[in-house]
Design a protein around this motif. Structure first.
Motif, PDB file in Angstrom:
ATOM      1  N   ALA A 133       0.840  -1.206   0.000  1.00  0.00           N
ATOM      2  CA  ALA A 133       0.000   0.000   0.000  1.00  0.00           C
ATOM      3  C   ALA A 133       0.871   1.251   0.000  1.00  0.00           C
ATOM      4  CB  ALA A 133      -0.938  -0.008   1.205  1.00  0.00           C
ATOM      5  N   ASP A 134       1.941   1.245   0.785  1.00  0.00           N
ATOM      6  CA  ASP A 134       2.864   2.385   0.815  1.00  0.00           C
ATOM      7  C   ASP A 134       3.535   2.570  -0.544  1.00  0.00           C
ATOM      8  OD1 ASP A 134       2.213   2.759   3.463  1.00  0.00           O
ATOM      9  OD2 ASP A 134       4.074   1.874   4.263  1.00  0.00           O
ATOM     10  N   ALA A 135       3.979   1.475  -1.149  1.00  0.00           N
ATOM     11  CA  ALA A 135       4.626   1.547  -2.457  1.00  0.00           C
ATOM     12  C   ALA A 135       3.651   2.052  -3.514  1.00  0.00           C
ATOM     13  CB  ALA A 135       5.176   0.176  -2.855  1.00  0.00           C
ATOM     14  N   ARG A 136       2.400   1.608  -3.460  1.00  0.00           N
ATOM     15  CA  ARG A 136       1.367   2.047  -4.401  1.00  0.00           C
ATOM     16  C   ARG A 136       1.138   3.559  -4.259  1.00  0.00           C
ATOM     17  NH1 ARG A 136      -1.840  -2.023  -4.443  1.00  0.00           N
ATOM     18  NH2 ARG A 136      -2.510  -1.746  -2.299  1.00  0.00           N
ATOM     19  N   ALA A 137       1.064   4.031  -3.018  1.00  0.00           N
ATOM     20  CA  ALA A 137       0.859   5.464  -2.767  1.00  0.00           C
ATOM     21  C   ALA A 137       2.039   6.272  -3.293  1.00  0.00           C
ATOM     22  CB  ALA A 137       0.659   5.718  -1.280  1.00  0.00           C
ATOM     23  N   LYS A 138       3.251   5.786  -3.064  1.00  0.00           N
ATOM     24  CA  LYS A 138       4.439   6.484  -3.566  1.00  0.00           C
ATOM     25  C   LYS A 138       4.467   6.485  -5.084  1.00  0.00           C
ATOM     26  CE  LYS A 138       7.458   5.765   0.409  1.00  0.00           C
ATOM     27  NZ  LYS A 138       8.664   5.095   0.916  1.00  0.00           N
ATOM     28  N   ALA A 139       4.113   5.378  -5.703  1.00  0.00           N
ATOM     29  CA  ALA A 139       4.100   5.294  -7.166  1.00  0.00           C
ATOM     30  C   ALA A 139       3.056   6.240  -7.762  1.00  0.00           C
ATOM     31  CB  ALA A 139       3.822   3.859  -7.616  1.00  0.00           C
ATOM     32  N   GLU A 140       1.886   6.299  -7.125  1.00  0.00           N
ATOM     33  CA  GLU A 140       0.840   7.212  -7.611  1.00  0.00           C
ATOM     34  C   GLU A 140       1.291   8.658  -7.476  1.00  0.00           C
ATOM     35  OE1 GLU A 140      -2.641   6.103  -5.379  1.00  0.00           O
ATOM     36  OE2 GLU A 140      -3.013   4.331  -6.623  1.00  0.00           O
ATOM     37  N   SER A 141       1.945   8.980  -6.384  1.00  0.00           N
ATOM     38  CA  SER A 141       2.460  10.335  -6.179  1.00  0.00           C
ATOM     39  C   SER A 141       3.525  10.664  -7.224  1.00  0.00           C
ATOM     40  CB  SER A 141       3.042  10.463  -4.777  1.00  0.00           C
ATOM     41  OG  SER A 141       3.632  11.717  -4.602  1.00  0.00           O
ATOM     42  N   ALA A 142       4.420   9.725  -7.478  1.00  0.00           N
ATOM     43  CA  ALA A 142       5.467   9.943  -8.482  1.00  0.00           C
ATOM     44  C   ALA A 142       4.856  10.118  -9.868  1.00  0.00           C
ATOM     45  CB  ALA A 142       6.451   8.776  -8.475  1.00  0.00           C
ATOM     46  N   MET A 143       3.837   9.327 -10.180  1.00  0.00           N
ATOM     47  CA  MET A 143       3.166   9.459 -11.481  1.00  0.00           C
ATOM     48  C   MET A 143       2.496  10.826 -11.609  1.00  0.00           C
ATOM     49  SD  MET A 143       3.601   6.893 -13.458  1.00  0.00           S
ATOM     50  CE  MET A 143       2.228   6.964 -14.578  1.00  0.00           C
ATOM     51  N   GLN A 144       1.863  11.276 -10.537  1.00  0.00           N
ATOM     52  CA  GLN A 144       1.207  12.583 -10.549  1.00  0.00           C
ATOM     53  C   GLN A 144       2.241  13.682 -10.763  1.00  0.00           C
ATOM     54  OE1 GLN A 144      -2.064  13.081 -10.541  1.00  0.00           O
ATOM     55  NE2 GLN A 144      -1.773  15.260 -10.761  1.00  0.00           N
ATOM     56  N   ASN A 145       3.381  13.595 -10.062  1.00  0.00           N
ATOM     57  CA  ASN A 145       4.448  14.583 -10.229  1.00  0.00           C
ATOM     58  C   ASN A 145       4.983  14.564 -11.647  1.00  0.00           C
ATOM     59  OD1 ASN A 145       4.257  15.434  -7.592  1.00  0.00           O
ATOM     60  ND2 ASN A 145       5.918  14.155  -6.852  1.00  0.00           N
ATOM     61  N   ALA A 146       5.191  13.376 -12.196  1.00  0.00           N
ATOM     62  CA  ALA A 146       5.694  13.263 -13.561  1.00  0.00           C
ATOM     63  C   ALA A 146       4.692  13.836 -14.552  1.00  0.00           C
ATOM     64  CB  ALA A 146       5.995  11.801 -13.894  1.00  0.00           C
ATOM     65  N   GLU A 147       3.423  13.555 -14.335  1.00  0.00           N
ATOM     66  CA  GLU A 147       2.371  14.069 -15.219  1.00  0.00           C
ATOM     67  C   GLU A 147       2.339  15.602 -15.176  1.00  0.00           C
ATOM     68  OE1 GLU A 147      -2.392  13.797 -15.030  1.00  0.00           O
ATOM     69  OE2 GLU A 147      -1.369  11.859 -15.143  1.00  0.00           O
ATOM     70  N   THR A 148       2.466  16.159 -13.984  1.00  0.00           N
ATOM     71  CA  THR A 148       2.475  17.615 -13.834  1.00  0.00           C
ATOM     72  C   THR A 148       3.680  18.211 -14.554  1.00  0.00           C
ATOM     73  OG1 THR A 148       1.359  17.446 -11.701  1.00  0.00           O
ATOM     74  CG2 THR A 148       2.534  19.488 -12.141  1.00  0.00           C
ATOM     75  N   LYS A 149       4.839  17.579 -14.407  1.00  0.00           N
ATOM     76  CA  LYS A 149       6.050  18.085 -15.066  1.00  0.00           C
ATOM     77  C   LYS A 149       5.929  17.996 -16.582  1.00  0.00           C
ATOM     78  CE  LYS A 149       9.211  17.376 -11.252  1.00  0.00           C
ATOM     79  NZ  LYS A 149      10.391  16.692 -10.741  1.00  0.00           N
ATOM     80  N   VAL A 150       5.342  16.924 -17.082  1.00  0.00           N
ATOM     81  CA  VAL A 150       5.149  16.783 -18.530  1.00  0.00           C
ATOM     82  C   VAL A 150       4.212  17.871 -19.042  1.00  0.00           C
ATOM     83  CG1 VAL A 150       4.099  15.312 -20.301  1.00  0.00           C
ATOM     84  CG2 VAL A 150       5.697  14.331 -18.673  1.00  0.00           C
ATOM     85  N   GLU A 151       3.138  18.137 -18.283  1.00  0.00           N
ATOM     86  CA  GLU A 151       2.200  19.186 -18.691  1.00  0.00           C
ATOM     87  C   GLU A 151       2.876  20.549 -18.690  1.00  0.00           C
ATOM     88  OE1 GLU A 151      -1.064  18.744 -15.975  1.00  0.00           O
ATOM     89  OE2 GLU A 151      -1.877  17.010 -17.044  1.00  0.00           O
ATOM     90  N   GLN A 152       3.707  20.813 -17.668  1.00  0.00           N
ATOM     91  CA  GLN A 152       4.420  22.085 -17.611  1.00  0.00           C
ATOM     92  C   GLN A 152       5.410  22.203 -18.767  1.00  0.00           C
ATOM     93  OE1 GLN A 152       6.112  21.970 -13.681  1.00  0.00           O
ATOM     94  NE2 GLN A 152       4.313  22.894 -12.723  1.00  0.00           N
ATOM     95  N   SER A 153       6.105  21.125 -19.057  1.00  0.00           N
ATOM     96  CA  SER A 153       7.059  21.144 -20.165  1.00  0.00           C
ATOM     97  C   SER A 153       6.351  21.373 -21.491  1.00  0.00           C
ATOM     98  CB  SER A 153       7.846  19.829 -20.216  1.00  0.00           C
ATOM     99  OG  SER A 153       8.634  19.693 -19.058  1.00  0.00           O
ATOM    100  N   ALA A 154       5.206  20.740 -21.659  1.00  0.00           N
ATOM    101  CA  ALA A 154       4.438  20.928 -22.891  1.00  0.00           C
ATOM    102  C   ALA A 154       3.969  22.377 -23.017  1.00  0.00           C
ATOM    103  CB  ALA A 154       3.240  19.980 -22.920  1.00  0.00           C
ATOM    104  N   ALA A 155       3.522  22.952 -21.902  1.00  0.00           N
ATOM    105  CA  ALA A 155       3.081  24.355 -21.930  1.00  0.00           C
ATOM    106  C   ALA A 155       4.257  25.274 -22.249  1.00  0.00           C
ATOM    107  CB  ALA A 155       2.450  24.732 -20.598  1.00  0.00           C
ATOM    108  N   ASN A 156       5.425  24.992 -21.657  1.00  0.00           N
ATOM    109  CA  ASN A 156       6.613  25.804 -21.939  1.00  0.00           C
ATOM    110  C   ASN A 156       7.030  25.671 -23.394  1.00  0.00           C
ATOM    111  OD1 ASN A 156       6.693  26.654 -19.299  1.00  0.00           O
ATOM    112  ND2 ASN A 156       8.278  25.224 -18.673  1.00  0.00           N
ATOM    113  N   ALA A 157       6.979  24.455 -23.914  1.00  0.00           N
ATOM    114  CA  ALA A 157       7.343  24.229 -25.314  1.00  0.00           C
ATOM    115  C   ALA A 157       6.378  24.957 -26.237  1.00  0.00           C
ATOM    116  CB  ALA A 157       7.358  22.733 -25.625  1.00  0.00           C
TER     117      ALA A 157
END
Length: 163
Positions: free
Chosen positions: A54-78
Protein backbone atom coordinates in the motif's frame (compact mmCIF):
# COMPACT_ATOMS: atom_id res chain seq x y z
CA UNK A 1 -5.02 -36.16 70.63
CA UNK A 2 -1.58 -35.07 70.47
CA UNK A 3 -0.95 -37.86 68.04
CA UNK A 4 -3.62 -36.59 65.78
CA UNK A 5 -2.18 -33.08 65.56
CA UNK A 6 1.27 -34.34 64.76
CA UNK A 7 0.02 -36.54 61.95
CA UNK A 8 -2.08 -33.74 60.51
CA UNK A 9 0.78 -31.34 60.49
CA UNK A 10 2.94 -32.97 57.88
CA UNK A 11 0.03 -33.48 55.53
CA UNK A 12 -1.11 -29.98 56.18
CA UNK A 13 2.40 -28.78 55.57
CA UNK A 14 2.66 -30.78 52.34
CA UNK A 15 -0.67 -29.40 51.12
CA UNK A 16 0.46 -25.87 51.90
CA UNK A 17 3.77 -26.42 50.10
CA UNK A 18 1.95 -27.83 47.11
CA UNK A 19 -0.53 -24.92 47.06
CA UNK A 20 2.26 -22.36 47.34
CA UNK A 21 4.24 -24.16 44.63
CA UNK A 22 1.22 -24.25 42.33
CA UNK A 23 0.59 -20.57 42.99
CA UNK A 24 4.24 -19.73 42.33
CA UNK A 25 4.21 -21.74 39.10
CA UNK A 26 1.00 -20.02 38.05
CA UNK A 27 2.42 -16.59 38.75
CA UNK A 28 5.67 -17.36 36.99
CA UNK A 29 3.70 -18.62 33.98
CA UNK A 30 1.83 -15.30 33.82
CA UNK A 31 5.06 -13.42 33.36
CA UNK A 32 6.20 -15.60 30.46
CA UNK A 33 5.58 -14.35 26.98
CA UNK A 34 4.16 -16.96 24.68
CA UNK A 35 5.94 -17.49 21.41
CA UNK A 36 3.69 -16.71 18.42
CA UNK A 37 2.46 -19.66 16.47
CA UNK A 38 3.43 -20.25 12.86
CA UNK A 39 0.00 -19.04 11.78
CA UNK A 40 0.36 -15.86 13.82
CA UNK A 41 3.79 -15.20 12.33
CA UNK A 42 2.42 -15.79 8.83
CA UNK A 43 -0.50 -13.42 9.49
CA UNK A 44 1.93 -10.78 10.74
CA UNK A 45 4.16 -11.18 7.66
CA UNK A 46 1.14 -10.94 5.34
CA UNK A 47 -0.05 -7.80 7.15
CA UNK A 48 3.40 -6.18 6.88
CA UNK A 49 3.61 -7.10 3.18
CA UNK A 50 0.17 -5.63 2.49
CA UNK A 51 1.15 -2.42 4.30
CA UNK A 52 4.41 -2.19 2.34
CA UNK A 53 2.50 -2.74 -0.92
CA UNK A 54 0.00 0.00 0.00
CA UNK A 55 2.86 2.39 0.82
CA UNK A 56 4.63 1.55 -2.46
CA UNK A 57 1.37 2.05 -4.40
CA UNK A 58 0.86 5.46 -2.77
CA UNK A 59 4.44 6.48 -3.57
CA UNK A 60 4.10 5.29 -7.17
CA UNK A 61 0.84 7.21 -7.61
CA UNK A 62 2.46 10.33 -6.18
CA UNK A 63 5.47 9.94 -8.48
CA UNK A 64 3.17 9.46 -11.48
CA UNK A 65 1.21 12.58 -10.55
CA UNK A 66 4.45 14.58 -10.23
CA UNK A 67 5.69 13.26 -13.56
CA UNK A 68 2.37 14.07 -15.22
CA UNK A 69 2.48 17.62 -13.83
CA UNK A 70 6.05 18.08 -15.07
CA UNK A 71 5.15 16.78 -18.53
CA UNK A 72 2.20 19.19 -18.69
CA UNK A 73 4.42 22.08 -17.61
CA UNK A 74 7.06 21.14 -20.16
CA UNK A 75 4.44 20.93 -22.89
CA UNK A 76 3.08 24.35 -21.93
CA UNK A 77 6.61 25.80 -21.94
CA UNK A 78 7.34 24.23 -25.31
CA UNK A 79 4.09 25.56 -26.74
CA UNK A 80 4.90 29.03 -25.43
CA UNK A 81 8.41 28.84 -26.92
CA UNK A 82 7.07 27.71 -30.27
CA UNK A 83 4.51 30.52 -30.32
CA UNK A 84 7.18 33.05 -29.41
CA UNK A 85 9.55 31.75 -32.09
CA UNK A 86 6.74 31.69 -34.64
CA UNK A 87 5.80 35.22 -33.66
CA UNK A 88 9.37 36.40 -34.18
CA UNK A 89 9.55 34.48 -37.44
CA UNK A 90 6.26 36.00 -38.55
CA UNK A 91 7.62 39.48 -37.84
CA UNK A 92 10.59 38.67 -40.05
CA UNK A 93 8.37 37.21 -42.75
CA UNK A 94 5.96 40.10 -42.41
CA UNK A 95 8.78 42.63 -42.78
CA UNK A 96 10.15 40.79 -45.82
CA UNK A 97 6.62 40.50 -47.23
CA UNK A 98 5.97 44.20 -46.67
CA UNK A 99 9.23 45.12 -48.44
CA UNK A 100 8.40 42.80 -51.36
CA UNK A 101 4.87 44.21 -51.73
CA UNK A 102 6.13 47.81 -51.67
CA UNK A 103 8.82 47.00 -54.26
CA UNK A 104 6.23 45.30 -56.50
CA UNK A 105 3.87 48.29 -56.23
CA UNK A 106 6.69 50.76 -56.93
CA UNK A 107 7.68 48.73 -60.00
CA UNK A 108 4.13 49.15 -61.40
CA UNK A 109 4.30 52.93 -61.10
CA UNK A 110 5.60 54.53 -64.37
CA UNK A 111 7.27 57.47 -62.56
CA UNK A 112 9.00 55.57 -59.78
CA UNK A 113 12.01 53.29 -60.18
CA UNK A 114 11.84 50.25 -57.89
CA UNK A 115 15.44 49.51 -58.81
CA UNK A 116 16.64 52.88 -57.50
CA UNK A 117 14.45 53.14 -54.38
CA UNK A 118 15.69 51.24 -51.35
CA UNK A 119 12.85 49.92 -49.14
CA UNK A 120 13.83 48.84 -45.63
CA UNK A 121 11.25 47.40 -43.20
CA UNK A 122 11.80 46.72 -39.48
CA UNK A 123 8.86 45.66 -37.28
CA UNK A 124 6.42 47.22 -39.75
CA UNK A 125 8.29 50.56 -39.92
CA UNK A 126 9.26 51.35 -43.52
CA UNK A 127 12.11 53.61 -44.61
CA UNK A 128 12.30 54.75 -48.24
CA UNK A 129 15.71 55.91 -49.56
CA UNK A 130 16.77 56.98 -53.04
CA UNK A 131 15.76 59.37 -55.81
CA UNK A 132 12.27 60.46 -56.83
CA UNK A 133 11.64 62.33 -60.14
CA UNK A 134 9.19 64.81 -58.56
CA UNK A 135 7.52 65.83 -55.34
CA UNK A 136 4.31 64.19 -56.53
CA UNK A 137 6.17 60.92 -57.23
CA UNK A 138 7.86 61.14 -53.80
CA UNK A 139 4.46 61.49 -52.08
CA UNK A 140 2.96 58.72 -54.23
CA UNK A 141 5.79 56.38 -53.08
CA UNK A 142 4.89 57.15 -49.48
CA UNK A 143 1.19 56.55 -50.19
CA UNK A 144 2.02 53.22 -51.87
CA UNK A 145 4.08 52.15 -48.84
CA UNK A 146 1.36 53.15 -46.35
CA UNK A 147 -1.25 51.17 -48.30
CA UNK A 148 0.52 47.85 -47.69
CA UNK A 149 -0.95 45.73 -44.86
CA UNK A 150 1.29 45.53 -41.79
CA UNK A 151 2.97 48.92 -42.28
CA UNK A 152 2.91 50.92 -39.04
CA UNK A 153 4.84 54.01 -40.24
CA UNK A 154 6.75 55.32 -43.25
CA UNK A 155 9.95 57.37 -43.05
CA UNK A 156 10.16 58.92 -46.51
CA UNK A 157 13.75 59.92 -47.20
CA UNK A 158 13.39 60.05 -51.00
CA UNK A 159 15.25 62.97 -52.57
CA UNK A 160 13.62 64.79 -55.49
CA UNK A 161 16.07 64.99 -58.39
CA UNK A 162 15.53 66.70 -61.71
CA UNK A 163 15.94 64.44 -64.68
Amino acid sequence: MNNLKISQRPSHRIATILAVSALALGLSACGKKEEPTVGQRLDSAVEKTEQAAADARAKAESAMQNAETKVEQSAANAESSVKEAASKGMVFLDDAGITAQINASLAKDPDLSAAKINVNTVNGRVTLNGPAPSTVARERAETIAKAVSGVTSVNNQLVVTAS
